[in-house]
Motif scaffolding. Structure first.
Motif, short mmCIF file in Angstrom:
data_model
loop_
_atom_site.label_atom_id
_atom_site.label_comp_id
_atom_site.label_asym_id
_atom_site.label_seq_id
_atom_site.Cartn_x
_atom_site.Cartn_y
_atom_site.Cartn_z
N PHE A 171 -11.77 2.51 35.90
CA PHE A 171 -12.90 3.37 36.25
C PHE A 171 -13.89 3.55 35.09
CE2 PHE A 171 -9.32 4.67 38.98
CZ PHE A 171 -9.88 4.33 40.20
N ARG A 172 -13.86 2.66 34.15
CA ARG A 172 -14.80 2.71 33.04
C ARG A 172 -16.16 2.17 33.50
NH1 ARG A 172 -14.05 -0.28 27.15
NH2 ARG A 172 -15.87 0.63 26.14
N ILE A 173 -17.20 2.94 33.32
CA ILE A 173 -18.54 2.54 33.73
C ILE A 173 -19.27 1.97 32.52
CG2 ILE A 173 -20.72 3.30 34.71
CD1 ILE A 173 -18.32 3.36 36.65
N ARG A 174 -19.70 0.72 32.61
CA ARG A 174 -20.31 0.04 31.47
C ARG A 174 -21.83 0.00 31.55
NH1 ARG A 174 -15.26 -1.90 32.37
NH2 ARG A 174 -14.01 -2.45 30.54
N GLY A 175 -22.40 0.55 32.62
CA GLY A 175 -23.85 0.60 32.74
C GLY A 175 -24.51 -0.73 33.03
N LYS B 71 -30.62 2.98 34.08
CA LYS B 71 -29.34 2.74 33.41
C LYS B 71 -29.43 3.11 31.94
CE LYS B 71 -27.45 -0.89 36.32
NZ LYS B 71 -28.36 -0.56 37.44
N PRO B 72 -28.29 3.41 31.31
CA PRO B 72 -28.30 3.65 29.85
C PRO B 72 -28.72 2.39 29.11
CG PRO B 72 -26.04 3.46 30.70
CD PRO B 72 -26.94 3.53 31.90
N LEU B 73 -29.28 2.56 27.91
CA LEU B 73 -29.80 1.41 27.16
C LEU B 73 -28.70 0.41 26.81
CD1 LEU B 73 -32.37 3.12 24.79
CD2 LEU B 73 -32.83 1.66 26.77
N ASN B 74 -27.54 0.91 26.35
CA ASN B 74 -26.40 0.03 26.05
C ASN B 74 -26.80 -1.15 25.15
OD1 ASN B 74 -24.50 1.46 27.47
ND2 ASN B 74 -24.75 0.30 29.35
N ILE B 75 -27.53 -0.87 24.09
CA ILE B 75 -28.04 -1.96 23.24
C ILE B 75 -26.91 -2.81 22.66
CG2 ILE B 75 -29.31 -2.46 21.13
CD1 ILE B 75 -31.00 0.03 21.71
N TRP B 76 -25.86 -2.16 22.16
CA TRP B 76 -24.76 -2.91 21.54
C TRP B 76 -24.03 -3.77 22.57
CZ3 TRP B 76 -23.07 -5.34 17.74
CH2 TRP B 76 -21.71 -5.61 17.54
N LEU C 169 -23.56 10.02 37.75
CA LEU C 169 -24.42 9.21 36.89
C LEU C 169 -25.70 8.73 37.58
CD1 LEU C 169 -21.55 7.11 35.27
CD2 LEU C 169 -22.77 9.04 34.27
N GLY C 170 -25.62 8.41 38.85
CA GLY C 170 -26.81 8.09 39.62
C GLY C 170 -27.38 6.70 39.48
N HIS C 171 -26.86 5.86 38.57
CA HIS C 171 -27.48 4.54 38.36
C HIS C 171 -26.74 3.40 39.06
CE1 HIS C 171 -24.47 3.66 35.24
NE2 HIS C 171 -24.78 4.81 34.65
N GLN D 102 -17.10 6.94 43.78
CA GLN D 102 -18.15 7.74 44.41
C GLN D 102 -18.45 9.00 43.58
OE1 GLN D 102 -16.57 8.23 48.39
NE2 GLN D 102 -17.95 6.66 49.22
N LYS D 103 -17.44 9.61 43.02
CA LYS D 103 -17.64 10.78 42.17
C LYS D 103 -18.46 10.40 40.93
CE LYS D 103 -13.46 13.29 43.56
NZ LYS D 103 -12.13 13.80 43.12
N LEU D 104 -18.14 9.25 40.35
CA LEU D 104 -18.88 8.79 39.18
C LEU D 104 -20.33 8.45 39.55
CD1 LEU D 104 -16.09 6.54 37.63
CD2 LEU D 104 -17.05 8.60 36.58
N ALA D 105 -20.52 7.85 40.73
CA ALA D 105 -21.88 7.51 41.17
C ALA D 105 -22.71 8.78 41.36
CB ALA D 105 -21.81 6.71 42.46
N ALA D 106 -22.11 9.81 41.93
CA ALA D 106 -22.83 11.06 42.14
C ALA D 106 -23.21 11.71 40.81
CB ALA D 106 -21.98 12.01 42.97
#
Length: 352
Positions: A98-102, A328-333, A125-127, A119-123
């Motif tokens: 359940f790790r969300i990597r963006g 989505k988060p930038l997640n540059i690294w 985070l929204g992305h 579904q809980k994570l989607a609600a």
């Protein structure tokens, strides 16, 4: 004609994505692949493989389907996570299934056990969006004898035991069970189908391959579904193969499972294997009930049409029927690491 890209980084991704490719063709769409260079020998002549980001850009897929934990963010199309396995609790939830990597726009889940947490994570985070579709890898499991597959049966009426182990060194049963499985194979009492994870220690693979003969056969990960359909019982550990196998309603013997449950016959020592196999061949009613309950919690679909539902969900998202996604988060690294990984597979330019 809609175009779709199938993204695979490991051998075990191919049986996950190939049923999806068949559904794309059946729907009148066009499927292409982008795979790690190590998978090139396993691709079929009929499968179109794109060699670099430039070719992917020219192909212009509407969606990219990944059976890996990541996907190149610079590929065009919505990014769809279809998973390489079930949640078998190898790690803490913050590091595991359940790790969300963006990176993904859509998660196509297998059953209620995974749908509700995502579904809980989607609600929150929204992305990304979540749709319960079932898992494409299991489509051939429920398609009956019409499925073209290698013949892995012994043809002499013997019980068929399948052995599959995880590659996680601390959880793998392969070293501890080798001698006992060797004895089982030598006895000829049952027929064995053997496989190890593609990332397993080459020496372990050599050892298990050495057991091939009239009482055993070693197969690669691409043949997992054929093995599962043929086998009467699975011997494993904390591998996702446990959940894949059990959706058929068949018994599983696990060796020192990290999170043993009532639907498993869990053993702690190798000398318990024979007794466990005997139990599996004549399971008590309570065990049968636990197997069925668990199977429906992780994958209730039994129609072999998960791939069709995934395509429908991707189309609904791409056409705006599911509404807009948050940025989505930038997640540059993570994106940089993804580009470096890509460069390890091709010498071509990344493009834009």
């Amino acid at each position: 004609m809609q175009r779709h890209l199938l993204f695979a980084t490991t051998l075990y991704a191919l049986p996950v994505l190939r049923p999806l490719a068949e559904s794309i063709r059946a729907s009148g769409g066009e499927a292409a692949w982008f795979v790690a260079s190590s998978l090139s020998p396993y691709m079929r002549p009929s499968e179109r493989v794109l060699r670099n980001a430039g070719e992917v850009k020219a192909f212009a897929p509407a969606a990219v389907y990944s059976a890996s934990n990541w996907v190149p963010h610079f590929f065009p199309g919505i990014k769809v996570q279809v998973f390489h396995g079930f949640n078998v609790e190898k790690r803490d939830s913050t590091r595991g299934h359940f790790r969300i990597r963006g990176l993904f726009d859509l998660y196509c889940t297998q059953g209620p056990a995974t749908t509700e947490p995502f579904q809980k994570l989607a609600a929150e985070l929204g992305h990304f969006k979540v749709v319960e579709t079932g898992w494409p890898k299991l489509d051939p499991m429920f398609c009956g004898d019409s499925v073209t597959e290698p013949d892995v049966h012994p043809h002499d009426g013997r019980v068929v035991c399948m052995y599959a182990a995880t590659f996680t060194e601390s959880l793998s049963s392969a070293p501890a069970l080798f001698q006992e499985i060797s004895k089982q194979v030598e006895s000829g009492k049952r027929y064995w189908l053997l496989t190890l994870h593609p990332k397993s220690d080459p020496e372990l693979v050599r050892m298990y391959r050495s057991l091939e003969g009239p009482n055993a056969r070693y197969l690669e990960a691409v043949d997992l579904v054929s093995m599962m359909r043929a086998a009467d019982v699975l011997v494993s550990d904390t591998s996702s193969a446990v959940s894949e196998f059990i959706v058929q309603g068949k018994p599983v013997v696990t060796f020192r499972n990290r999170a043993p449950r009532a639907h498993m016959i869990n053993i702690r020592t190798s000398d318990q294997l024979e007794e466990a196999l005997q139990t599996a061949m004549d399971p008590p009613p309570a065990l049968v009930s636990e197997i069925e309950t668990y199977a429906y919690s992780i994958h209730p679909s039994r129609d072999g049409r998960s791939s069709e539902r995934i395509l429908a969900a991707a189309d609904a998202l791409a056409s705006g029927q599911m509404g807009a996604l948050a940025p989505k988060p930038l997640n540059i690294w993570r994106k940089l690491k993804g580009r470096l990984r890509y460069l390890g597979w091709t010498e071509e330019s990344l493009g834009d």
